[in-house]
Design a protein around this motif. Structure first.
Motif, PDB file in Angstrom:
ATOM      1  N   ILE A   1      -4.285  -5.391  -4.864  1.00 52.29           N
ATOM      2  CA  ILE A   1      -3.477  -3.826  -4.980  1.00 52.29           C
ATOM      3  C   ILE A   1      -2.325  -4.066  -6.060  1.00 52.29           C
ATOM      4  O   ILE A   1      -2.318  -3.152  -6.834  1.00 52.29           O
ATOM      5  CB  ILE A   1      -3.164  -3.345  -3.695  1.00 52.29           C
TER       6      ILE A   1
ATOM      7  N   THR B   1       2.283   2.067  -3.769  1.00 51.36           N
ATOM      8  CA  THR B   1       1.385   2.184  -4.966  1.00 51.36           C
ATOM      9  C   THR B   1       1.783   3.618  -5.819  1.00 51.36           C
ATOM     10  O   THR B   1       2.563   4.491  -5.131  1.00 51.36           O
ATOM     11  CB  THR B   1       0.062   2.203  -4.669  1.00 51.36           C
TER      12      THR B   1
ATOM     13  N   TRP C   1       0.992  -1.273   0.182  1.00 53.61           N
ATOM     14  CA  TRP C   1       0.055   0.077   0.059  1.00 53.61           C
ATOM     15  C   TRP C   1       0.838   1.428  -0.066  1.00 53.61           C
ATOM     16  O   TRP C   1       0.408   2.136  -0.591  1.00 53.61           O
ATOM     17  CB  TRP C   1      -0.858   0.111   1.277  1.00 53.61           C
TER      18      TRP C   1
END
Length: 349
Positions: free
Chosen positions: A169, A110, A107
């Motif tokens: 993700i 990204t 995360w």
């Protein structure tokens, strides 16, 4: 008459001397049976592993560069282990910290997060990782404390879910960190020691203070020793349990940042099986699996023992399977030793 008087008192004097000697030796035995004795045993074990490394690998093992390599590898697992120490001290378990590490690293790396970091500051990536770790830990804590889900099941579910979310993700791809300031900071040295090692040291010291010198730490030990007695003593056991899992998640977030700094890449495979290494280090360090006793110093030594052992195996080109067997033997020996110490303490009381 005097001879009878003398013979009557000599045995009493001898028994008094024996009692005095045993009384003087008792504190020493108690000291060696306590935290100091356990830590001494860990130090001896670490020194023996180092001696084997020097004997088998020579200068390759004893070099300063190899020492820094060991410390860098120990740093990430060490931060995870500090968080796990609190959970296990309270009688819980957290199987999700490795997956939460991977999720926080993905995360924080990204494209959107890195774009914000380039626009503002690389600290944005750090805050993102810490928030993800803290959030996952809170979810665990709420499920366990208020949802009454067994800790093993709740954290096992988080292990699977966090890893799956990280894969979604990242689309199962490696995300390279392109923020140069972030990479430069976490790959730099301070006084000749890697920044990652300094972070581990700060987290370990903070964990020691929190566990041994604060009300939070005393409540953690009380909850692990007897939750019902802790509740009757006025401790909000549910809320405290939630805080403990949040703390473990926060430690996983910090470890995720460190993993990003070490590898310069966010991946859903980051931290895979790290939860087992962390739990093993905590148990070998002397924290009771049943709860009620925890030691940050022992955890640090446990991390160093496993990391050094892995390095010795690597230096001698031994297989990963042999490493796993050696770790398993050490874990079983540590648990058996814990049981024996617990039986002795119960017998003495």
């Amino acid at each position: 008459m005097s001879d009878q008087h003398l013979t009557a008192h000599v045995p009493a004097d001898e028994s008094a001397r024996v009692e005095d000697a045993s009384a003087a030796a008792r504190p020493r035995r108690n000291l060696l049976a306590g935290a100091a004795g356990r830590n001494l045993g860990l130090v001896i074990a670490l020194l023996l592993i180092c001696a084997v490394g020097v004997a088998t690998a020579g200068e390759r093992f004893a070099s300063l560069d190899n020492l820094m390599t060991i410390l860098r590898l120990a740093a990430v697992i060490g931060v995870l282990s500090v968080g796990v120490t609190f959970v296990i001290t309270a009688g819980g378990i957290d199987l999700s910290v490795g997956s939460v590490l991977g999720l926080s690293s993905v995360w924080a790396s990204t494209l959107a997060t890195q774009a914000m970091a380039e626009q503002y500051h690389w600290v944005v990536m750090v805050v993102c990782a810490l928030a993800v770790g803290l959030g996952a830990g809170l979810v665990n804590g709420v499920l366990i404390a208020y949802g009454r889900v067994v800790a093993f099941i709740a954290t096992l579910a988080m292990l699977v879910a966090a890893r799956g979310l990280a894969e979604m993700i990242a689309n199962r791809q490696t995300q390279v960190v392109r923020v140069e300031a972030f990479r430069d900071f976490f790959r730099s040295d301070l006084l000749g020691i890697p920044v990652l090692v300094w972070i581990f040291a700060v987290v370990a010291v903070a964990g020691w203070v929190l566990l041994n010198r604060t009300t939070f730490g005393r409540r953690t030990v009380a909850v692990g020793g007897n939750p019902e007695a802790a509740r009757l003593a006025g401790i909000n056991v549910r809320r405290h349990t939630m805080y403990l899992y949040a703390l473990a998640g926060l430690a996983a977030g910090i470890a995720g940042v460190m993993m990003l700094g070490r590898t310069t890449a966010g991946s859903s495979t980051n931290g895979q099986l790290y939860e087992l290494d962390a739990i093993a280090a905590v148990v070998v360090g002397g924290t009771l699996l049943a709860g009620g006793r925890g030691t940050i110093v022992g955890t640090v030594f446990g991390v160093l023992i496993f990391t050094t052992l892995t390095n010795v195996f690597t230096q001698n080109n031994l297989s990963i399977s042999a490493q796993a067997i050696a770790k398993g033997v050490i874990i079983v020996a540590a648990v058996l030793l814990q049981q024996r110490i617990a039986e002795r303490s119960r017998a003495s009381t």
